[in-house]
Design an enzyme around this catalytic site. Structure first.
Site, mmCIF file in Angstrom:
data_model
loop_
_atom_site.group_PDB
_atom_site.id
_atom_site.type_symbol
_atom_site.label_atom_id
_atom_site.label_comp_id
_atom_site.label_asym_id
_atom_site.label_seq_id
_atom_site.Cartn_x
_atom_site.Cartn_y
_atom_site.Cartn_z
ATOM 1 N N GLY A 1 26.793 -13.171 -27.969
ATOM 2 C CA GLY A 1 26.872 -11.750 -27.585
ATOM 3 C C GLY A 1 27.626 -11.527 -26.295
ATOM 4 O O GLY A 1 28.800 -11.887 -26.175
ATOM 5 N N VAL B 1 30.404 -15.828 -29.891
ATOM 6 C CA VAL B 1 29.313 -16.719 -29.455
ATOM 7 C C VAL B 1 28.461 -16.038 -28.400
ATOM 8 O O VAL B 1 28.971 -15.612 -27.362
ATOM 9 C CB VAL B 1 29.863 -18.031 -28.844
ATOM 10 N N GLU C 1 35.771 -14.015 -27.857
ATOM 11 C CA GLU C 1 34.626 -14.053 -26.937
ATOM 12 C C GLU C 1 33.367 -13.493 -27.592
ATOM 13 O O GLU C 1 32.253 -13.953 -27.324
ATOM 14 C CB GLU C 1 34.973 -13.261 -25.661
ATOM 15 N N LYS D 1 28.048 -21.021 -34.151
ATOM 16 C CA LYS D 1 28.381 -20.850 -32.726
ATOM 17 C C LYS D 1 28.488 -22.204 -32.030
ATOM 18 O O LYS D 1 29.375 -22.424 -31.202
ATOM 19 C CB LYS D 1 27.326 -19.965 -32.053
ATOM 20 N N ILE E 1 27.351 -12.885 -23.373
ATOM 21 C CA ILE E 1 27.550 -14.005 -22.428
ATOM 22 C C ILE E 1 29.005 -14.497 -22.531
ATOM 23 O O ILE E 1 29.456 -14.845 -23.617
ATOM 24 C CB ILE E 1 26.602 -15.188 -22.742
ATOM 25 N N GLY F 1 18.476 -4.030 -35.432
ATOM 26 C CA GLY F 1 19.915 -4.259 -35.595
ATOM 27 C C GLY F 1 20.401 -5.580 -35.031
ATOM 28 O O GLY F 1 21.590 -5.743 -34.781
#
Ligand code: HSE
Length: 437
Positions: free
Chosen positions: A141, A139, A136, A212, A143, A194
Site C-alpha cells: 500500500g 507492494v 510502487e 509482493k 509504504i 474494502g
C-alpha cells in the site's frame, strides 16, 4: 549539465475504476496544486478504460476525460504519455501494458500478481523502449518500499527481509487477537471495509503476500525466486485457540513473508530461503505490534543495519497516493530504473523448505490420560527435537489441547516427528503447528 524540464501537461490514460482507480481519480482532482508544486506540470486524465461504461462512472470523471471500453483507445493514443494499469488480473493487463510499451508509453501499475508471475517480457520491453515501468502501489500500500530499495538503499547488500505484506490477513489476525472474533467474521469485516482483493482467497491463502514477496526479492537481492515454486501457507481457518495460546506464551500470530540469503563461508556461494507462512512473533518485536490493516517490512542491510518501514498496507487513497507518486516521478522526467539493477535479474539458488530451521509451536488434541505425554515426547526425542515449554489445559471433555514449543529444528524433522505421533494413535485431530520467529 542542466536537464530541460517540460512545462507541458502529462497526459494519462487509466485502465480500471475499482478501489485504487477511483482513489487516483479523486487525488488527481483534489491534489492539483500539490502536483503542480512538486513537478511544475499538470497531470491531465484523458481517458479511462472500463469493462462497463455506465453514466454513473462517466459522471465521476473530470471535465474533458472520456470513458472507453476499447483498450487500443488508450494504448495507441498518441496524445497519452502514460498508461496507469489498475484493472488487476493478469491476461488483459499483460496485453494492455505490452501494447502501451510498444507504443512508447510509460507505465504505472499496482498489479503485483502480474509482475510476480509474468513480468520478464514486460521489463525487457520497457528497457528496449526506454520507458519507465513503475509499480510502487503493488507492494504494501502506502509504504514506499519499491523506491526505497531501488534508490536510497541501493548502496547496501540486503541480507534479509521480513514483512507483514497483506493488510486483510493482518486485519483478521488482529481482530481475532484483540476482539476474540472468529476467522469468518473478521474476514467479512475486512471485505466490507474494502481491504480484501476481489478474490479474497488471494489474501487469506497467502498468495497476495507471496506476489509482493516475489517483487521484493527481485528489488532487494536482484534475484528471481519463481513465484510458482514459492512455499506459501495462508491463515484460512486459523483457530482462535491458537491465537489465545500463543498469547499465553507471549507471542502474536502474524502472516509473515520472509526472504533471507545464506552464504556458504567455504565457497562464497549464496542461497535464498523465502516463503510466506503464519508464525508466532514475540510480543516485544516491532512486527508483533503491527495491527489492523497496517503492513511493515524489516530489512537487514550491510552496512545500513536494520531498517523498519510501517504504514497502511491497503485502502483506496493510501494506495492511490503512491500510484500518484509514480506519476509525479514520470512528470519530473526521472530516468528508467525499473528493477533497481542494470542487468537482467538472475535465478536464485534456493534453500528447500524442508531444510529451514526454526523453533516451533505445536498444538495436538489428545486424551488426558497416562502415557500420552510420554509418547509425544518420545516421538520428538526420536527426531532430536527438544521441547522448550509445555501447557496442557484440563477440561471436562477429556480431549484436551496439549501445546508445546520446541527448540530449533528443521522442518523435515518436525514433519517426521509429527508423523510418528500420528502413528502412535494418540491424536484426536490433525496437529496444528507454526514456526516461531
Ligand atoms: N488485498 C491487499 C491486502 C490490498 O489486503 O493487503 C492491496 O494489496
Amino acid at each position: 549539465m542542466t536537464q530541460q524540464v517540460t512545462q507541458e501537461p502529462l497526459y494519462v490514460g487509466l485502465a480500471g475504476m475499482g478501489t485504487v482507480g477511483g482513489g487516483l481519480i479523486q487525488l488527481l482532482q483534489e491534489d492539483r496544486d500539490l502536483i503542480y508544486r512538486r513537478t511544475g506540470r499538470r497531470i491531465v486524465l484523458r481517458k479511462v478504460l472500463v469493462r462497463n461504461a455506465t453514466p454513473e462512472r462517466a459522471g465521476m470523471l473530470p471535465e474533458g476525460c472520456e470513458l472507453t471500453t476499447d483498450m487500443a483507445a488508450l494504448t495507441d493514443d498518441p496524445q497519452i504519455d502514460v498508461v496507469v494499469e489498475l484493472m488487476g488480473g493478469t491476461g488483459a493487463a499483460h496485453a494492455l501494458i505490452s501494447r502501451a510499451l510498444e507504443h512508447g508509453k510509460h507505465i504505472v501499475t499496482a498489479n503485483k500478481a502480474l509482475l510476480a508471475e509474468d513480468s520478464e517480457a514486460l521489463f525487457d520491453l520497457a528497457r528496449k523502449n526506454n520507458c519507465l515501468l513503475r509499480y510502487e502501489g503493488s507492494v504494501a500500500g502506502a509504504i514506499p518500499i519499491v523506491g526505497t530499495l531501488t534508490d536510497p538503499l541501493a548502496g547496501n547488500h540486503i541480507v534479509s527481509l521480513m514483512g507483514i505484506l497483506n493488510g486483510t490477513s493482518n486485519y483478521i489476525l488482529s481482530e481475532m487477537t484483540t476482539n476474540g472474533m472468529d476467522f469468518d467474521g473478521a474476514l467479512r469485516q475486512a471485505q466490507e471495509l474494502g481491504y480484501a482483493e476481489a478474490d479474497p482467497t488471494l489474501d487469506v491463502d497467502g498468495f497476495d503476500a507471496a506476489h509482493k514477496l516475489t517483487l521484493l526479492i527481485r528489488l532487494a537481492f536482484g534475484l528471481d525466486y519463481p513465484f510458482a515454486s514459492m512455499p506459501v501457507q495462508g491463515i484460512r481457518g486459523m483457530d482462535k485457540r491458537d491465537i489465545a495460546m500463543a498469547r499465553e506464551f507471549g507471542y502474536r500470530i502474524k502472516l509473515i513473508a520472509e526472504a533471507r540469503l545464506h552464504k556458504d563461508e567455504k565457497d562464497g556461494t549464496t542461497r535464498l530461503e523465502a516463503g510466506v507462512f503464519p508464525a508466532l512473533v514475540h510480543h516485544s518485536f516491532l512486527l508483533a505490534r503491527v495491527g489492523g490493516v497496517y503492513n511493515a517490512i524489516r530489512l537487514e542491510g550491510a552496512p545500513s543495519g536494520p531498517i523498519f518501514l510501517h504504514g497502511r498496507g491497503a485502502g483506496a487513497l493510501p494506495t492511490a497516493s503512491v500510484v500518484l507518486s509514480d506519476l509525479l516521478a514520470i512528470a519530473r522526467g526521472d530516468k528508467p530504473n525499473n528493477t533497481g539493477f542494470a542487468n537482467r535479474i538472475v535465478r536464485a539458488a534456493i534453500v528447500p523448505p524442508e531444510d529451514w530451521r526454526s523453533r516451533y509451536y505445536v498444538r495436538v488434541m489428545v486424551h488426558d490420560e497416562s502415557g500420552v505425554l510420554r509418547d509425544l515426547a518420545g516421538c520428538m526425542a526420536a527426531e532430536n527435537i527438544s521441547m522448550a515449554q509445555v501447557i496442557q489445559k484440563e477440561n471436562e471433555k477429556n480431549v484436551v489441547p496439549l501445546v508445546f514449543m520446541t527448540h530449533e529444528t528443521t522442518a523435515q524433522a518436525m514433519t517426521r516427528a509429527l508423523q510418528k505421533v500420528h502413528e502412535t494413535g494418540i491424536l484426536q485431530t490433525a496437529p496444528v503447528y507454526y514456526r516461531i520467529i
